[in-house]
Design an enzyme around this catalytic site. Structure first.
Site, PDB file in Angstrom:
ATOM      1  N   ASP A 119      13.915 -22.872  12.293  1.00 20.87           N
ATOM      2  CA  ASP A 119      12.834 -21.905  12.086  1.00 20.87           C
ATOM      3  C   ASP A 119      13.326 -20.490  12.366  1.00 20.87           C
ATOM      4  O   ASP A 119      14.304 -20.301  13.102  1.00 20.87           O
ATOM      5  CB  ASP A 119      11.663 -22.208  13.035  1.00 20.87           C
ATOM      6  CG  ASP A 119      11.036 -23.552  12.752  1.00 20.87           C
ATOM      7  OD1 ASP A 119      11.162 -24.051  11.621  1.00 20.87           O
ATOM      8  OD2 ASP A 119      10.408 -24.099  13.690  1.00 20.87           O
TER       9      ASP A 119
HETATM   10  N1  URA Z   1      12.193 -28.339  15.126  1.00 24.05           N
HETATM   11  C1  URA Z   1      11.394 -27.250  15.099  1.00 24.05           C
HETATM   12  O1  URA Z   1      10.214 -27.314  15.383  1.00 24.05           O
HETATM   13  N2  URA Z   1      11.966 -26.092  14.741  1.00 24.05           N
HETATM   14  C2  URA Z   1      13.266 -25.953  14.439  1.00 24.05           C
HETATM   15  O2  URA Z   1      13.719 -24.858  14.138  1.00 24.05           O
HETATM   16  C3  URA Z   1      14.071 -27.112  14.484  1.00 24.05           C
HETATM   17  C4  URA Z   1      13.509 -28.291  14.836  1.00 24.05           C
END
Ligand code: URA
Length: 236
Positions: free
Chosen positions: A102
């Site tokens: 993310d």
């Molecule tokens: N899980 C999440 O919620 N975000 C990420 O960036 C990676 C795994």
């Protein structure tokens, strides 16, 4: 392989530019100036361009310590992309992220132009574990471990059994998951009533970021070494 193709694919100079350099004697093969772009070269030949040894590389395997604020994509209209952090040396390979973190997640992100390798890293079938460090808004509880280890049903997928480790400060945890679905860690934490306030991926298989590395750092790996660390076959 032809000398001009070898040099162009390995350095990012166009075939035309390479031909120009061959003409002006800036390319040597086994110590002697090579004046024909069509000369065939192989792995055992020592090729030099402007006095620097060039080794053939079609694919590149990069490990980025992703900073927050970048999207895991090669193009985005609103936000900076992780590919902007690839230095000039690797820019011509067209590497893209193998999997996603993310925008607010930090840590280990693999970038490559090897599609088969990227697929193997991200395919849930290969069971490559991804390990995260997370900070939570509320302390994790012992019973949360069972919720993680029995897998979780979501409307769009079923998370395979995952692992939750609680640190000395129970607001801090390590979470290991086998897939990499959208917001997976955050959604799994939410399922046990906690919100992730900070997330960093610390390992993919046994591949970790080198000690002391800071967000923005990028490291190149040989295919054999990265496959071994991740636990996937090198002949994929
Ligand atoms: N899980 C999440 O919620 N975000 C990420 O960036 C990676 C795994």
């Amino acid at each position: 392989m032809r000398l001009d193709k070898f040099l162009s694919e390995s350095t990012g100079f166009s075939r035309k530019e390479i031909k120009g350099m061959i003409k002006t004697g800036e390319v040597k093969v086994n110590g002697a100036a090579a004046l024909r772009p069509e000369l065939k070269v192989g792995e055992s030949d020592a090729v030099e361009l402007r006095g620097r040894e060039v080794r053939y590389k079609k694919y590149v395997y990069l490990v980025l310590n992703k900073p927050a604020g970048y999207v895991s994509a090669a193009e985005d209209k609103r936000y900076p992309c992780v590919t902007e952090l690839i230095g000039e040396e690797y820019a011509h390979y067209g590497a893209f992220p193998a999997g996603r973190l993310d925008i607010d997640t930090e840590g280990l992100l693999i970038l490559t132009n090897d599609g088969a390798f990227a697929h193997a890293v991200t395919s849930p079938k290969k069971q490559v574990f991804k390990r995260y460090f997370a900070r939570l808004d509320k302390p994790a509880e012992e019973e949360d471990k069972a919720a993680f280890s029995s897998g979780m049903e979501f409307k769009d997928f079923t998370a395979m059994p995952a692992k939750l480790e609680i640190c000395a400060d129970p607001h801090e945890v390590f979470i290991e998951i086998a897939e990499g679905k959208y917001h997976q860690v955050k959604r799994m934490a939410e399922r046990v009533g906690k919100r992730v306030t900070y997330l960093k991926r610390v390992a993919v298989g046994s591949l970790t970021l080198p000690e002391g590395s800071v967000p923005g750092d990028i490291f190149e790996f040989e295919k054999e070494r990265i496959c071994e660390k991740i636990g996937i076959a090198r002949d994929i």
